[in-house]
Motif scaffolding. Structure first.
Motif, short mmCIF file in Angstrom:
data_model
loop_
_atom_site.label_atom_id
_atom_site.label_comp_id
_atom_site.label_asym_id
_atom_site.label_seq_id
_atom_site.Cartn_x
_atom_site.Cartn_y
_atom_site.Cartn_z
N PRO A 9 -19.96 9.11 1.71
CA PRO A 9 -20.46 9.13 3.10
C PRO A 9 -21.87 9.71 3.21
O PRO A 9 -22.69 9.22 3.98
N LEU A 10 -22.17 10.71 2.42
CA LEU A 10 -23.49 11.32 2.44
C LEU A 10 -24.55 10.34 1.94
O LEU A 10 -25.62 10.21 2.54
N SER A 11 -24.25 9.63 0.88
CA SER A 11 -25.23 8.69 0.35
C SER A 11 -25.42 7.50 1.29
O SER A 11 -26.54 7.01 1.45
N VAL A 12 -24.37 7.04 1.93
CA VAL A 12 -24.49 5.94 2.89
C VAL A 12 -25.34 6.39 4.08
O VAL A 12 -26.22 5.66 4.54
N THR A 13 -25.12 7.60 4.55
CA THR A 13 -25.89 8.13 5.67
C THR A 13 -27.36 8.29 5.27
O THR A 13 -28.26 7.95 6.04
N GLY A 17 -30.57 6.33 6.88
CA GLY A 17 -31.71 7.07 7.41
C GLY A 17 -33.01 6.60 6.80
O GLY A 17 -34.02 6.46 7.50
N LEU A 18 -33.02 6.35 5.51
CA LEU A 18 -34.23 5.87 4.85
C LEU A 18 -34.62 4.48 5.35
O LEU A 18 -35.81 4.19 5.52
N VAL A 19 -33.65 3.63 5.60
CA VAL A 19 -33.93 2.29 6.12
C VAL A 19 -34.55 2.40 7.52
O VAL A 19 -35.53 1.73 7.84
N ILE A 20 -33.99 3.27 8.35
CA ILE A 20 -34.51 3.45 9.71
C ILE A 20 -35.93 4.01 9.68
O ILE A 20 -36.82 3.54 10.40
#
Length: 44
Positions: A9-13, A17-20
């Motif tokens: 979950p942390l890596s997906v989040t 965030g990096l994509v945004i």
């Protein structure tokens, strides 16, 4: 194995965030870059 499951979950989040942030940077810097290229083309 349990560590990978806990970190998912942390890596997906973080990835989201990096994509945004990347999309926001593109929205800000793309017009500036295009204006700069057009200005150089006009002044040649």
């Amino acid at each position: 194995m349990l560590y990978k499951i806990a970190m998912t979950p942390l890596s997906v989040t973080a990835d989201a965030g990096l994509v945004i942030i990347g999309a926001g940077a593109a929205v800000i810097f793309l017009p500036i870059a295009l204006i700069g290229m057009e200005y150089q083309a006009i002044t040649k």
